[in-house]
Enzyme design. Structure first.
Site, PDB file in Angstrom:
ATOM      1  N   HIS A   1       0.833  -1.204   0.000  1.00  0.00           N
ATOM      2  CA  HIS A   1       0.000   0.000   0.000  1.00  0.00           C
ATOM      3  C   HIS A   1       0.866   1.252   0.000  1.00  0.00           C
ATOM      4  O   HIS A   1       2.006   1.249   0.467  1.00  0.00           O
ATOM      5  CB  HIS A   1      -0.923  -0.008   1.204  1.00  0.00           C
TER       6      HIS A   1
ATOM      7  N   GLU B   1       0.700   3.922   1.793  1.00  0.00           N
ATOM      8  CA  GLU B   1       1.117   4.346   3.133  1.00  0.00           C
ATOM      9  C   GLU B   1       2.287   3.502   3.640  1.00  0.00           C
ATOM     10  O   GLU B   1       3.204   4.016   4.282  1.00  0.00           O
ATOM     11  CB  GLU B   1      -0.054   4.227   4.129  1.00  0.00           C
TER      12      GLU B   1
ATOM     13  N   CYS C   1      -6.558   1.745   5.080  1.00  0.00           N
ATOM     14  CA  CYS C   1      -7.161   0.496   5.554  1.00  0.00           C
ATOM     15  C   CYS C   1      -6.711   0.275   7.004  1.00  0.00           C
ATOM     16  O   CYS C   1      -5.885   1.021   7.536  1.00  0.00           O
ATOM     17  CB  CYS C   1      -6.736  -0.669   4.661  1.00  0.00           C
TER      18      CYS C   1
ATOM     19  N   CYS D   1      -2.813  -0.280   7.390  1.00  0.00           N
ATOM     20  CA  CYS D   1      -2.058   0.966   7.206  1.00  0.00           C
ATOM     21  C   CYS D   1      -2.315   1.944   8.349  1.00  0.00           C
ATOM     22  O   CYS D   1      -1.406   2.637   8.798  1.00  0.00           O
ATOM     23  CB  CYS D   1      -2.398   1.605   5.866  1.00  0.00           C
TER      24      CYS D   1
END
Length: 176
Positions: free
Chosen positions: A93, A95, A119, A122
């Site tokens: 991801h 992040e 999410c 993260c």
């Protein structure tokens, strides 16, 4: 407002940094969701990242998405209901990449601008990263309630720029 004055009006900082996050997201090759993130301290840009496969590994466009299904129980109107969540696990991801490629010292007291609400995974990582604020544009309903609660508990400012308009040319690929 006349055209000449419009050309001299500068964007506010939130819009400026979210524009950058969206432009960073154009590097993503995930067909399901293009996400960009930027790390900012004050008005200084410290890092950018997007979602994608690890370096040197085939990405989703080359090898297809690697879908994992999870079942989560939620209370809805006082009754437990099961919900199926699908996630692509081929990509890292945005992040997570941002945390991998920035220094802890730079993150202390900083803000993360991200195109999409983080999410759960993260959010947990960001909660331990030293940042003090997360600014996002698009909601991520699968985890939104518990992520918002975590940020409130940690004292991290958690803001949605719901009236933001992404810059022309920024990818808007989103599937649930």
């Amino acid at each position: 407002m006349n055209t000449q004055m419009q050309d001299t009006v500068r964007k506010d900082w939130d819009t400026y940094f979210m524009d950058i996050a969206y432009m960073v997201s154009t590097r993503s090759r995930c067909p399901r969701r293009h996400v960009g993130a930027v790390l900012v301290q004050g008005k200084k840009l410290l890092g950018t990242a997007y979602n994608g496969a690890p370096m040197g590994v085939q990405d989703c466009l080359e090898a297809g998405c690697m879908i994992s299904e999870e079942i989560e129980m939620k209370l809805v109107d006082g009754q437990e209901q099961l919900f199926k969540k699908q996630r692509c696990i081929r990509t890292i991801h945005a992040e997570q990449n941002l945390l991998l490629f920035t220094d802890r010292g730079d993150r202390e007291g900083s803000t993360v601008y991200v195109t999409d609400q983080p999410c759960w995974t993260c959010a947990n990582m960001l909660a331990n990263s030293g940042i003090v604020e997360i600014v996002y544009h698009r909601a991520y309903p699968k985890d939104s309630d518990k992520v918002a609660l975590l940020m409130k508990h940690k004292g991290i400012v958690f803001r949605c720029l719901d009236h933001f308009e992404p810059p022309a040319g920024a990818h808007m690929a989103v599937t649930t």
